[in-house]
Design a protein around this motif. Structure first.
Motif, short mmCIF file in Angstrom:
data_model
loop_
_atom_site.label_atom_id
_atom_site.label_comp_id
_atom_site.label_asym_id
_atom_site.label_seq_id
_atom_site.Cartn_x
_atom_site.Cartn_y
_atom_site.Cartn_z
N ASP A 123 -7.33 -6.02 -4.39
CA ASP A 123 -6.17 -5.80 -5.37
C ASP A 123 -6.46 -4.45 -5.88
O ASP A 123 -5.53 -3.98 -6.64
CB ASP A 123 -6.17 -6.92 -6.17
CG ASP A 123 -7.46 -7.03 -7.19
OD1 ASP A 123 -8.59 -7.05 -6.38
OD2 ASP A 123 -7.67 -7.29 -8.25
N LEU A 124 -7.62 -3.80 -5.80
CA LEU A 124 -7.78 -2.51 -6.56
C LEU A 124 -7.53 -1.35 -5.69
O LEU A 124 -7.48 -0.14 -5.95
CB LEU A 124 -9.33 -2.42 -6.84
CG LEU A 124 -9.72 -3.44 -7.71
CD1 LEU A 124 -11.29 -3.25 -8.03
CD2 LEU A 124 -9.31 -3.67 -8.95
N ILE A 125 -7.16 -1.59 -4.11
CA ILE A 125 -7.10 -0.67 -3.25
C ILE A 125 -5.53 0.00 -3.37
O ILE A 125 -4.46 -0.90 -3.18
CB ILE A 125 -7.40 -1.18 -1.92
CG1 ILE A 125 -8.96 -1.58 -2.05
CG2 ILE A 125 -7.43 0.15 -1.02
CD1 ILE A 125 -9.38 -1.94 -0.76
N GLU A 126 -5.33 1.13 -3.26
CA GLU A 126 -3.94 1.87 -3.17
C GLU A 126 -4.20 2.51 -1.50
O GLU A 126 -4.89 3.37 -1.61
CB GLU A 126 -3.73 2.91 -4.11
CG GLU A 126 -1.94 3.21 -3.98
CD GLU A 126 -1.62 4.04 -5.29
OE1 GLU A 126 -0.75 4.71 -4.82
OE2 GLU A 126 -2.45 3.78 -6.51
N TYR A 127 -3.49 1.77 -0.41
CA TYR A 127 -3.72 2.22 0.93
C TYR A 127 -2.92 3.37 1.06
O TYR A 127 -1.78 3.83 0.19
CB TYR A 127 -3.46 1.02 1.88
CG TYR A 127 -4.15 -0.21 1.62
CD1 TYR A 127 -5.39 -0.27 2.32
CD2 TYR A 127 -3.85 -1.25 0.77
CE1 TYR A 127 -6.25 -1.14 2.06
CE2 TYR A 127 -4.77 -2.40 0.86
CZ TYR A 127 -6.06 -2.52 1.37
OH TYR A 127 -6.73 -3.43 1.38
N ASN A 128 -3.00 3.94 2.22
CA ASN A 128 -2.23 5.17 2.75
C ASN A 128 -2.16 6.25 1.83
O ASN A 128 -1.35 7.15 1.57
CB ASN A 128 -0.81 4.75 3.03
CG ASN A 128 -0.70 3.58 4.14
OD1 ASN A 128 -1.34 4.03 5.37
ND2 ASN A 128 -0.23 2.60 3.93
N ALA A 129 -3.21 6.65 1.17
CA ALA A 129 -3.50 7.29 -0.06
C ALA A 129 -4.33 8.57 0.72
O ALA A 129 -5.54 8.62 0.57
CB ALA A 129 -3.97 6.93 -1.18
N ARG A 130 -3.80 9.58 0.88
CA ARG A 130 -4.41 10.85 1.42
C ARG A 130 -4.73 11.81 0.15
O ARG A 130 -4.24 12.65 -0.40
CB ARG A 130 -3.73 11.48 2.47
CG ARG A 130 -4.54 12.88 3.12
CD ARG A 130 -3.77 13.53 4.37
NE ARG A 130 -2.46 13.90 3.86
CZ ARG A 130 -2.23 15.08 3.39
NH1 ARG A 130 -3.30 15.90 3.25
NH2 ARG A 130 -1.07 15.71 2.92
N VAL A 131 -6.25 11.75 -0.01
CA VAL A 131 -6.59 12.62 -1.24
C VAL A 131 -6.26 14.12 -0.94
O VAL A 131 -6.82 14.63 0.21
CB VAL A 131 -8.10 12.43 -1.60
CG1 VAL A 131 -8.48 13.45 -2.86
CG2 VAL A 131 -8.44 10.95 -2.18
N THR A 132 -5.87 14.78 -1.75
CA THR A 132 -5.40 16.27 -1.68
C THR A 132 -6.31 17.13 -2.67
O THR A 132 -6.32 18.52 -2.55
CB THR A 132 -3.96 16.57 -1.79
OG1 THR A 132 -3.50 16.18 -2.83
CG2 THR A 132 -3.27 15.97 -0.38
N ILE A 162 -9.00 2.19 -6.31
CA ILE A 162 -9.55 2.75 -5.15
C ILE A 162 -8.50 3.36 -4.30
O ILE A 162 -7.50 2.96 -4.18
CB ILE A 162 -10.36 1.67 -3.99
CG1 ILE A 162 -11.17 0.90 -4.83
CG2 ILE A 162 -10.69 2.24 -2.68
CD1 ILE A 162 -11.74 -0.31 -4.03
N LEU A 163 -8.57 4.72 -3.85
CA LEU A 163 -7.78 5.23 -3.08
C LEU A 163 -8.20 5.45 -1.69
O LEU A 163 -9.35 5.94 -1.53
CB LEU A 163 -7.48 6.88 -3.70
CG LEU A 163 -6.93 6.91 -4.85
CD1 LEU A 163 -6.53 8.40 -5.16
CD2 LEU A 163 -5.55 6.21 -5.17
N GLU A 164 -7.41 4.84 -0.89
CA GLU A 164 -7.93 4.72 0.85
C GLU A 164 -6.98 5.28 1.64
O GLU A 164 -5.43 4.95 1.56
CB GLU A 164 -8.11 3.33 1.08
CG GLU A 164 -8.22 2.99 2.66
CD GLU A 164 -9.29 3.71 3.34
OE1 GLU A 164 -9.16 4.23 4.42
OE2 GLU A 164 -10.50 4.04 2.59
N PHE A 165 -7.27 6.30 2.50
CA PHE A 165 -6.49 7.06 3.64
C PHE A 165 -6.05 6.06 4.40
O PHE A 165 -4.72 6.34 4.71
CB PHE A 165 -7.41 8.10 4.35
CG PHE A 165 -6.56 8.75 5.30
CD1 PHE A 165 -6.18 10.07 4.92
CD2 PHE A 165 -6.57 8.35 6.61
CE1 PHE A 165 -5.53 10.78 6.10
CE2 PHE A 165 -5.95 8.95 7.54
CZ PHE A 165 -5.30 10.03 7.41
N ASN A 166 -6.48 4.97 4.94
CA ASN A 166 -5.86 4.21 5.78
C ASN A 166 -5.10 3.04 5.35
O ASN A 166 -4.99 2.86 4.28
CB ASN A 166 -7.01 3.60 6.81
CG ASN A 166 -7.46 4.52 7.72
OD1 ASN A 166 -6.98 5.17 8.58
ND2 ASN A 166 -8.90 4.58 7.64
#
Length: 527
Positions: free
Chosen positions: A295-304, A79-83
């Protein structure tokens, strides 16, 4: 079907519209707000191919639902999460929290310990079966949310010299006068052609009961009417004064006030009891999901960018200044369309057009903390909502910590439409100031008792830039199926991809539907 049955149906429809609920429900249903959610079935996710992978974009409740169920089915999930936190709009602000909106304005919540505000979802209706299912599965503690409190206020600056009136008084008198008028119609035999004699008698009896009419079918000040609307002098004990009925509103003044518009809110299917809230804040639901998929989440990831081809999906993202990319066989994208429409996406023209075609509603929530719970102590209002024609729209009283002697937090404004755009344009401190100025027209105690506040304008929230996706019937016919289809190796999910926009139920139901269809395609697609 007989003409008599059709006439009865028409008559009952007329009664519903007189009370307001019928017209309101139809309008809400056409926009997808008031539909009851279907009960969740067993997901068909068996037979996952070994090593199959899925990228989930966004760790809101839709994204985490998808990730949770896909991993259980055997997929490798990321998971890619912006926050820097999970939950998206499932969000709670408490004392010590800091929030920075678009434009750079930063607010630090100063609420006392145990007090909070939910800037996003704040209620879970009993028939939101998907949300309730996960609440039960994850053992999230919940408590009643009081939507309807007959002792709360309804208010209009144009009626009764701007003085707020009790919900129960308006409801009792409106029902009483409506029942009296219809009883007169029956007595004049105006419905003989539409009703059988037995139906006419039953309707007459029901109106007397519903409207608290006297033996002559008149709605007049009496002990019975005061059992509905409250007494001028309530019944007491011993040698206390005898109970005294309260005065009724003037019929014309009540009709002209339009306060009756507010009394139907509790009849809408979304707001009928039972309604719940997680104990301590709505983000308890997000935290329960995060506990299982964190454990699946990568935080602070802003999709471009989101790119796909016949063999897989590549997503580029920025993580605190570092350019990165992730790859998978499939992608579930739950990014709000207000954001996704700004990101390059490889998809069919039909899907890209759909993504760009759904505007997002403007809304502002203002949380106000007061030195004491004056609404309980002075006005005997324990939970519920007061309604007003002022820009703040309503005041919602906390459904928890009743009779607490410390500070208390109200939802001091839930602003929509043009007023929301105006509020959003103001600095947060001005939004709070306005909410206090408006609120004191209903509760004069505001000015003296106000302590601090926080205001969230959803068009300035960086990860959504809007409150929720606004569909019209025409837009749904033109774009909804294109938005929800599995497009190559990409599928979208979220409240915007549902018939329950603005609700967590819509987001979760959408995610479950999307992954089931994605899984079916994965089983029939060559590696």
């Amino acid at each position: 079907m007989s003409s008599h049955s059709m006439s009865r149906r028409a008559l009952l429809g007329w009664i519903g519209k007189t009370a307001g609920a019928g017209a309101m429900y139809q309008a809400m249903s056409s926009l997808g707000f008031a539909a009851e959610s279907t009960k969740p079935g067993t997901l068909k996710l068996s037979g996952t191919k070994k090593g199959a992978s899925v990228l989930v974009l966004g760790a809101g409740v839709a994204g985490m639902t998808a990730a949770y169920e896909l991993r259980k089915a055997g997929y490798k999930v990321k998971i890619l999460e912006f926050n820097g936190r999970a939950g998206g709009r499932c969000w709670t602000l408490r004392g010590g929290d800091t929030y920075t909106e678009l434009g750079g304005a930063t607010q630090q919540c100063q609420f006392a310990e145990g007090n909070y505000i939910n800037p996003g979802p704040w209620r879970v209706p009993y028939h939101h079966h998907h949300v309730m299912s996960y609440i039960n599965e994850f053992n999230v503690p919940i408590e009643p949310f009081i939507q309807v409190n007959y002792n709360a206020y309804v208010h209009s600056t144009k009626a009764f010299n701007g003085k707020p009136q009790r919900y129960r008084e308006v409801q009792a008198d409106y029902q009483g006068y409506a029942a009296e008028l219809l009883s007169k119609v029956i007595n004049q035999n105006a419905l003989d052609a539409e009703l059988s004699g037995e139906d006419r008698e039953k309707l007459f009896e029901s109106l007397r009961h519903w409207g608290a009419l006297d033996k002559s079918s008149a709605y007049k000040k009496s002990y019975e009417t005061s059992l509905r609307r409250g007494f001028k002098v309530p019944p007491g004990g011993g040698l206390s004064p005898k109970p005294e009925p309260s005065e009724l509103f003037d019929q014309s003044a009540l009709l002209q006030s339009e306060l009756w518009k507010y009394i139907v809110n509790g009849q809408d299917i979304e707001f009928q009891s039972s309604i719940f809230q997680p104990v301590g804040g709505m983000d308890s639901i997000a935290k329960a999901f995060e506990k299982r998929v964190g454990d699946l989440i990568e935080y602070n990831a802003r999709v471009t960018s989101v790119d796909q081809n016949d063999s897989g999906v590549t997503v580029k993202y920025d993580q605190q200044g570092s350019a990165k990319e992730a790859q998978a066989d499939w992608c579930v994208c739950t990014i709000p369309l207000s954001i996704l429409s700004q990101i390059p996406v490889t998809a069919s023209n039909a899907m890209k057009t759909a993504i760009r075609s759904v505007p997002y509603a403007a809304s502002v929530k203002v949380g106000l903390e007061f030195k004491r719970r004056f609404w309980e102590q002075d006005d005997a209002i324990y939970g519920g909502v007061s309604y007003t024609n002022l820009p703040i729209t309503n005041i919602s009283y906390p459904s928890t910590k009743f009779c607490d002697k410390g500070k208390g937090v109200l939802l001091g404004g839930y602003v929509w439409g043009p007023n929301a755009f105006e509020f959003t344009s103001l600095p947060p401190e001005e939004r709070i100031k306005k909410a206090v100025q408006y609120g004191k027209q209903i509760h004069p105690q505001y000015e003296q008792e106000f302590d601090n506040g926080i205001a969230v304008g959803w068009h300035r929230v960086p990860w959504t830039q809007g409150c929720y996706g606004v569909w019209t019937e025409e837009k749904r016919k033109e774009h909804y199926e294109n938005l929800c289809q599995v497009d190559g190796r990409l599928v979208l999910a979220g409240e915007h991809a549902s018939n329950l926009p603005a609700w967590q139920e819509g987001a979760i139901a959408s995610a479950r539907d999307a992954i089931e269809r994605l899984h079916a395609k994965a089983l029939t697609t060559a590696a």
